[in-house]
Scaffold this active site. Structure first.
Site, mmCIF file in Angstrom:
data_model
loop_
_atom_site.group_PDB
_atom_site.id
_atom_site.type_symbol
_atom_site.label_atom_id
_atom_site.label_comp_id
_atom_site.label_asym_id
_atom_site.label_seq_id
_atom_site.Cartn_x
_atom_site.Cartn_y
_atom_site.Cartn_z
ATOM 1 N N ASP A 31 -5.767 -30.747 25.729
ATOM 2 C CA ASP A 31 -5.228 -31.515 24.602
ATOM 3 C C ASP A 31 -6.227 -32.533 24.065
ATOM 4 O O ASP A 31 -6.292 -32.774 22.865
ATOM 5 C CB ASP A 31 -3.944 -32.223 25.032
ATOM 6 C CG ASP A 31 -2.783 -31.252 25.202
ATOM 7 O OD1 ASP A 31 -2.850 -30.147 24.629
ATOM 8 O OD2 ASP A 31 -1.815 -31.594 25.907
ATOM 9 N N ASN A 39 2.553 -42.691 25.334
ATOM 10 C CA ASN A 39 3.896 -43.202 25.103
ATOM 11 C C ASN A 39 4.835 -42.894 26.266
ATOM 12 O O ASN A 39 5.584 -43.755 26.727
ATOM 13 C CB ASN A 39 4.447 -42.606 23.808
ATOM 14 C CG ASN A 39 5.920 -42.888 23.602
ATOM 15 O OD1 ASN A 39 6.309 -43.972 23.193
ATOM 16 N ND2 ASN A 39 6.764 -41.891 23.884
ATOM 17 N N SER A 67 4.087 -42.361 29.354
ATOM 18 C CA SER A 67 3.699 -43.085 30.560
ATOM 19 C C SER A 67 4.250 -44.506 30.574
ATOM 20 O O SER A 67 4.300 -45.148 31.626
ATOM 21 C CB SER A 67 2.171 -43.118 30.694
ATOM 22 O OG SER A 67 1.587 -43.969 29.729
ATOM 23 N N ALA A 112 3.737 -53.854 28.823
ATOM 24 C CA ALA A 112 3.888 -55.068 29.637
ATOM 25 C C ALA A 112 4.281 -56.288 28.807
ATOM 26 O O ALA A 112 3.574 -57.298 28.767
ATOM 27 C CB ALA A 112 2.598 -55.346 30.419
#
Length: 266
Positions: free
Chosen positions: A51, A166, A168, A187
């Site tokens: 990818d 995204n 993850s 975070a």
């Protein structure tokens, strides 16, 4: 496919890979394909690799709208964009010649930085702090204030990009037939003093997202465009929309997006 027989191969140059590709080149020529060195004259652009290589091929060839992109993965490489494998290249040529393929169109996002520089992304755009300090970003939806984000950064993903960076961060996996884009946090700070939505959110194709970087010393964030990082001085804002352009790729008729998601993650 008879009128689409001008092929350009995008791959990292190496003697070992060239040797592996020689039988594929020969087979393509035997079946009436012309292999070109100039991608601007090709109507099929084939990426060799996983990818990441596919994203590079699309970016390096300028997100062309008048050609088809084909992903050919090598062994042990991820291939959500790749329906074919280099070890079975003869099956790929057979599928093309016998029209066992379908054209699919993947949405891309347009990113305008500081109202000037324009970029496109097939997977995602991200903005992250480049120093050990939270980055503060005012988030606007259709020019209306939505929230002030404080944390490591934000990811804006296309539907196909929803399975990458995204995912993850626990963002949703989105069907690529849904014209939208998704915003996910990295975070974020959430306490009595600072508050964000605290979850991913999805915006319709008609929406405009603006990310305004608060100038508090974190003025040189890392901008990620697909799998490339850009260091741009004095980032003030990013304006992101779903582009009207689409990347056209070919897929096997019996291999849907959700078939690929299942094989990759389940």
């Amino acid at each position: 496919m008879d009128n689409r027989k001008n092929l350009y191969f995008h791959y990292p140059k190496s003697n070992q890979l060239e040797k592996r590709l020689t039988p594929l080149f020969d087979l393509a020529k035997e079946n009436g394909f012309t292999i070109l060195d100039d991608y601007t004259k090709a109507n099929i652009i084939a990426s060799i690799g996983g990818d990441g290589s596919f994203l590079q091929a699309v970016r390096k060839t300028g997100f062309r709208q008048d050609c088809l992109y084909v992903g050919i993965a090598q062994a042990n490489e991820s291939g959500l964009y790749c329906d074919f494998n280099l070890d079975n290249y003869d099956e790929m040529v057979h599928s093309i010649m016998n029209e066992e393929l379908e054209v699919r169109r993947f949405p891309i996002i347009k990113v305008v930085i500081n109202g000037e520089s324009k970029f496109y992304c097939l997977n995602e755009a991200s903005i992250r702090s480049a120093i050990i300090k939270t980055i503060e970003i005012n988030v606007y939806i259709d020019d209306k204030p939505f929230e002030t984000f404080r944390g490591d950064g934000l990811i804006v993903a296309t539907p196909t990009g929803s399975t990458g960076y995204n995912k993850s961060t626990h963002g949703a996996v989105v069907d690529p037939k849904t014209p939208c884009f998704q915003v996910s946090e990295l975070a974020s700070l959430n306490n009595n003093r600072y508050r964000t939505l605290g979850s991913s959110f999805i915006l319709d194709k008609e929406r405009t997202l603006k990310l305004e970087v608060i100038q508090d010393g974190n003025d040189y964030p890392i901008i990620g465009l697909d799998n490339e990082a850009y260091s741009i001085r004095n980032i003030q804002d990013l304006t992101i929309t779903l582009s009207e352009q689409r990347i056209k790729t070919v897929k096997l008729k019996n291999n849907s997006y959700w078939d690929r998601v299942k094989r990759t993650f389940l």
